[in-house]
Design an enzyme around this catalytic site. Sequence first.
Site, PDB file in Angstrom:
ATOM      1  N   ASP A  62      -3.412   8.540   7.142  1.00 25.23           N
ATOM      2  CA  ASP A  62      -4.444   7.768   7.832  1.00 25.23           C
ATOM      3  C   ASP A  62      -3.775   6.986   8.964  1.00 25.23           C
ATOM      4  O   ASP A  62      -2.780   7.436   9.521  1.00 25.23           O
ATOM      5  CB  ASP A  62      -5.212   6.864   6.860  1.00 25.23           C
ATOM      6  CG  ASP A  62      -4.316   5.871   6.113  1.00 25.23           C
ATOM      7  OD1 ASP A  62      -3.140   5.701   6.516  1.00 25.23           O
ATOM      8  OD2 ASP A  62      -4.782   5.261   5.139  1.00 25.23           O
ATOM      9  N   HIS A  65      -0.457   5.095   6.678  1.00 18.93           N
ATOM     10  CA  HIS A  65       0.204   5.520   5.438  1.00 18.93           C
ATOM     11  C   HIS A  65       0.611   6.988   5.479  1.00 18.93           C
ATOM     12  O   HIS A  65      -0.045   7.811   6.119  1.00 18.93           O
ATOM     13  CB  HIS A  65      -0.727   5.271   4.244  1.00 18.93           C
ATOM     14  CG  HIS A  65      -1.201   3.857   4.162  1.00 18.93           C
ATOM     15  ND1 HIS A  65      -2.455   3.466   4.582  1.00 18.93           N
ATOM     16  CD2 HIS A  65      -0.564   2.731   3.735  1.00 18.93           C
ATOM     17  CE1 HIS A  65      -2.593   2.161   4.407  1.00 18.93           C
ATOM     18  NE2 HIS A  65      -1.448   1.693   3.904  1.00 18.93           N
ATOM     19  N   SER A 108       0.802  -1.226   0.000  1.00 17.28           N
ATOM     20  CA  SER A 108       0.000   0.000   0.000  1.00 17.28           C
ATOM     21  C   SER A 108       0.832   1.272   0.000  1.00 17.28           C
ATOM     22  O   SER A 108       0.329   2.331  -0.357  1.00 17.28           O
ATOM     23  CB  SER A 108      -0.944   0.002   1.206  1.00 17.28           C
ATOM     24  OG  SER A 108      -0.225  -0.203   2.410  1.00 17.28           O
TER      25      SER A 108
END
Length: 395
Positions: free
Chosen positions: A344, A347, A41
């Site tokens: 968040d 990340h 991610s």
Amino acid sequence: MESGLKALWVLSAVLLVSNWQHWTYGKRVPQVPCYFVFGDSLFDNGNNNYLDKSAKVNYLPYGIDFDTGASGRCSNGLNIADTIADQLGFDSYITDFGVGGCTNFLDGVNYGSNGAGILDYTGSLAVITDHMPLITKTLYYSGELFTMNAQLFNHNITVSRIAKILGSEEVARKYLSQCIYVSDMGHNDYLNNYFLDGYNSSQLYTPEEFAQLLIETYETQLEKLYCSGARKIAVFGLIRVGCMPHNIQNHPDDVGASSSCVEKFNSDVQIFNDKLPTLLHKLNEKHADAVFTYINSYEIDSDDQTNKGFTHTRQSCCEVASGSVPCTSLSVPCSNRSDYVYWDGAHFTEAKAWAFGKRAYKSLSQKDAHPYDISELAKLKLDDSDAYNINHAQL
């Protein structure tokens, strides 16, 4: 000899046309012909958007600072892979592979997938929270991800397409040998496997044994990447996962007083990080026509390095449901996003991605990268005279 000269002539013509197109349209000429991205991610640029059941972030406030809005990147804007592409001289975003529909793959492809790991079963069970407003239920789902093995499979499809466009495998091989490859894998093998309830990995393996399992699996995968034509490969270590807001919130009793991070998580991933340079040295010894370089993500991602200048280093910029990672859909994020390390629960913001990406591209100390940073890797002239025979012997 004759076929080799022909391949060089065709390749020179291809590169000349590519450079001419950049000059004609007033664009920068990239330092390398193409850039391929493998990862999770931190590097995903939208591949999970094509999957039905995967973790995806194609909704606002994700992408609030990205020129096309929510793209599937786990950020308010660019991610680390994007910042490296920019520094390499690519004016356009590297395309995502998705489900194979990309057409502009001569510049490279991003295969990164949110939730993916080195191990195939990583992320097969993951906890997600429904991000829709007023809904906060947490559920388990059977993960649908582009694991590292899946990303390598997809890359072989790309390599075949490039060979077809350039006219032969030999021309494609010479073309691909000049490209930059980056791999950022392993975070989810800890976050969505070893550290996660629902998996028995932590009962089956000690931290040392689990790290060794990852290293041995990763070695096979990096060998496959080499066999597909990769010769300039930057392999990223793991960041300080214990400092993620999500982990701090979910494990308050394990937070260290001095670091304000979950020390157990950081120490476990460091076992993997300590083994990774040794693996890359082994691969360099084995393959004289290639360079595997180590990007020391753990060192770069520290309070006295790329966190300097940020006001908020342990908090999320966007609204995150209690105990979760993703931003709540359509929530209003912080306005001072450049002051935050984390977008968040896990990340980076674009600001942190730039700080990190600059150090990976151009190291400020010998601890950042070894034996080369990415800018140096791009400039290397490798002898690939025996690469063709080695490549086919191992395929």
